[in-house]
Enzyme design. Sequence first.
Site, PDB file in Angstrom:
ATOM      1  N   ARG A 104      71.292  29.015  -5.796  1.00  0.00           N
ATOM      2  CA  ARG A 104      69.966  28.912  -5.213  1.00  0.00           C
ATOM      3  C   ARG A 104      69.209  27.749  -5.873  1.00  0.00           C
ATOM      4  O   ARG A 104      69.367  27.521  -7.080  1.00  0.00           O
ATOM      5  CB  ARG A 104      69.245  30.228  -5.487  1.00  0.00           C
ATOM      6  CG  ARG A 104      67.850  30.355  -4.955  1.00  0.00           C
ATOM      7  CD  ARG A 104      67.830  30.508  -3.477  1.00  0.00           C
ATOM      8  NE  ARG A 104      66.584  31.072  -2.997  1.00  0.00           N
ATOM      9  CZ  ARG A 104      66.238  31.032  -1.710  1.00  0.00           C
ATOM     10  NH1 ARG A 104      67.019  30.469  -0.809  1.00  0.00           N
ATOM     11  NH2 ARG A 104      65.109  31.577  -1.312  1.00  0.00           N
ATOM     12  N   THR A 380      68.980  29.121   8.484  1.00  0.00           N
ATOM     13  CA  THR A 380      70.073  29.311   7.496  1.00  0.00           C
ATOM     14  C   THR A 380      71.451  29.338   8.191  1.00  0.00           C
ATOM     15  O   THR A 380      71.514  29.289   9.413  1.00  0.00           O
ATOM     16  CB  THR A 380      69.830  30.607   6.661  1.00  0.00           C
ATOM     17  OG1 THR A 380      68.603  30.466   5.953  1.00  0.00           O
ATOM     18  CG2 THR A 380      70.915  30.962   5.716  1.00  0.00           C
ATOM     19  N   THR A 398      71.546  27.466   2.787  1.00  0.00           N
ATOM     20  CA  THR A 398      70.352  27.149   3.576  1.00  0.00           C
ATOM     21  C   THR A 398      69.592  25.936   3.079  1.00  0.00           C
ATOM     22  O   THR A 398      69.703  25.562   1.901  1.00  0.00           O
ATOM     23  CB  THR A 398      69.396  28.369   3.572  1.00  0.00           C
ATOM     24  OG1 THR A 398      68.378  28.190   4.537  1.00  0.00           O
ATOM     25  CG2 THR A 398      68.764  28.585   2.216  1.00  0.00           C
ATOM     26  N   ASP A 422      59.764  29.968  -0.263  1.00  0.00           N
ATOM     27  CA  ASP A 422      60.263  31.331  -0.494  1.00  0.00           C
ATOM     28  C   ASP A 422      59.679  31.960  -1.751  1.00  0.00           C
ATOM     29  O   ASP A 422      59.870  33.157  -2.002  1.00  0.00           O
ATOM     30  CB  ASP A 422      61.797  31.353  -0.556  1.00  0.00           C
ATOM     31  CG  ASP A 422      62.406  31.518   0.835  1.00  0.00           C
ATOM     32  OD1 ASP A 422      61.675  31.887   1.761  1.00  0.00           O
ATOM     33  OD2 ASP A 422      63.614  31.262   0.988  1.00  0.00           O
ATOM     34  N   SER A 451      65.268  35.126  -2.311  1.00  0.00           N
ATOM     35  CA  SER A 451      65.909  34.905  -1.006  1.00  0.00           C
ATOM     36  C   SER A 451      66.184  36.244  -0.316  1.00  0.00           C
ATOM     37  O   SER A 451      66.139  37.299  -0.945  1.00  0.00           O
ATOM     38  CB  SER A 451      67.235  34.186  -1.239  1.00  0.00           C
ATOM     39  OG  SER A 451      67.987  34.128  -0.045  1.00  0.00           O
ATOM     40  N   GLY A 472      68.912  33.948   9.358  1.00  0.00           N
ATOM     41  CA  GLY A 472      67.843  34.735   9.966  1.00  0.00           C
ATOM     42  C   GLY A 472      66.685  35.077   9.051  1.00  0.00           C
ATOM     43  O   GLY A 472      65.958  36.032   9.331  1.00  0.00           O
TER      44      GLY A 472
END
Length: 570
Positions: A104, A380, A398, A422, A451, A472
Amino acid sequence: MKRKIYWILTAFLFVISCREQATDTTQKKIATGVLAKNGVVVTAHPLATQVGIDILKKGGNAFDAAIAVQYALAVVLPKAGNIGGGGFLVYRKSDGETGSLDFREKAPSAANKDMYLDGEGNPISDLSKRGHLAAGVPGTVAGMDETYAKFGSLPFKQLMQPSIDLADQGFLLTEYDASLLNRFQDAFKEVNNGSIYLNKETPFAESDSIYHKDLAKTLSLIRDNRRDGFYKGETALLIEKEMQKGGGIITQEDLANYEATWRAPIEVNFKDGYKIISMPPSSSGGVALAQLMLGSANYDFKAMGLNTAKSIHVMTELQRRVYADRATHLGDMDFYDVPLAMLLDDTYLSERYGTISLDSATSSQEIKAGEVTTIESFETTHFSIVDKEGNAVSVTTTLNSYFGCKVLVEGAGFFLNNEMDDFSVKPGVPNQFGLVGAEANAIQPGKRMLSSMTPTIVEKEGKLFMVVGTPGGSTIITNVYQVILNVVEHGLPIQEAVNAKKIHSQWLPDQIIVEKGINSLTLDTLRTIGHEIREIEQIGRIEAILVREDGMLEGAADITRTGDATAMGY
Ligand code: GLY
């Protein structure tokens, strides 16, 4: 009096569910996915799937194929496939070993908790979503490098070459590729202060050739220098220069310091012999999915029926409690003491789910206060791979929004993410997915933003059973959950489970989002017991693989929803 209403409502729900089931029995045609013995790859693009299958056929393992697919998606699916973003990998080796890799993005070292707020402490519209300041330090290249170092078997150059060739020699756009490039023409110009090479006088069309020459050069640097081809030298310099042009804050030092992190996956048992293996924080996906599965163990979904008022009601009631926990308790475990044990504890969950009534919706305000009105965006990409040895890899990756923050790194040819959105930019203020957060997910330098990505593997009786995931945004968790229930509880074949209409709820906004096509009678019943319903075109795009009882692998790409999802096997 209350008792009378109860029996009237119960009788009403029973009659409705009989009528719902009568309607469902008219849908007879059973869809089957791609069947193969030696290996299956399912991705969001046919060219990326082909790259993965070619690597498997050349003797590569599922990890080799995943690396090649990830880089191929960066070329053929630039709206979400990436080297400028991040993601998560969950694996299960053929010997049963499981693990997960967190690649991430991280907040740059100059980030601070108020960086998207104005003088009055209100979020500045779009600052965390568009343009240079929205980008987190990318993690994908480090993630692929770690994966290769631990599990790679073919020469690294062989894994990189297919994506370099696609970028350099070009490929033909699908209709969907073309439509996305056309849709973002203005955004590309606005954010990049003028045209970029993807801006075109006339619209892109299906079968147009497209070349990504700068990206080919960057990928070649990665091929020749591994992670240093991205996090150091020319590419790092180009990223820093790009940042300085647009008020961004990622530095060469941030890039050099980025590391992907191996983590123990979240693992919970479900009913008769199933084990769910999924991604721990910095994704909320695994914890939330585990909470949903543990709550679902108390219900007989088969008896309730697929997408009946009863089953949708129960799923919604579980979901609203799980998403309230997500907002309060989840964040990057390296920075925040996530109460993992409590969140998965039987007593805690029994208390939490004990307030669910079969007859009426709980107001989300009763569960915890907040204010969210819309969920806007569902992006994503996910891919699932199983090789001939039975190694399984589940990857969700993503840029966050389509084409991330829309900034193309000049000279390097790739888009940067807008993952900073996010984070909880202000407690209680929703991000683009309508998700709210608290201190656990506040911005801090070097921290990962929470996430919803949920790359997942399911075991049955100690053996590999399913590999599953989807794009999604906030709907990822509930979509993966429903596909698992569809197979395990409702007994659907995997392709049917993927194709089936989905619903989603997330505590706030206090509504159920349903895909168009769910029985209108069912929706009326749900309204009667207090649910607000919002119908939308599509939820997610699952890419799944099932190991069938006869030992065959079945790849189920979501071909019923918009996009180019493709499963191949050999
Ligand atoms: N950016 C979407 C997610 O990570 O959930």
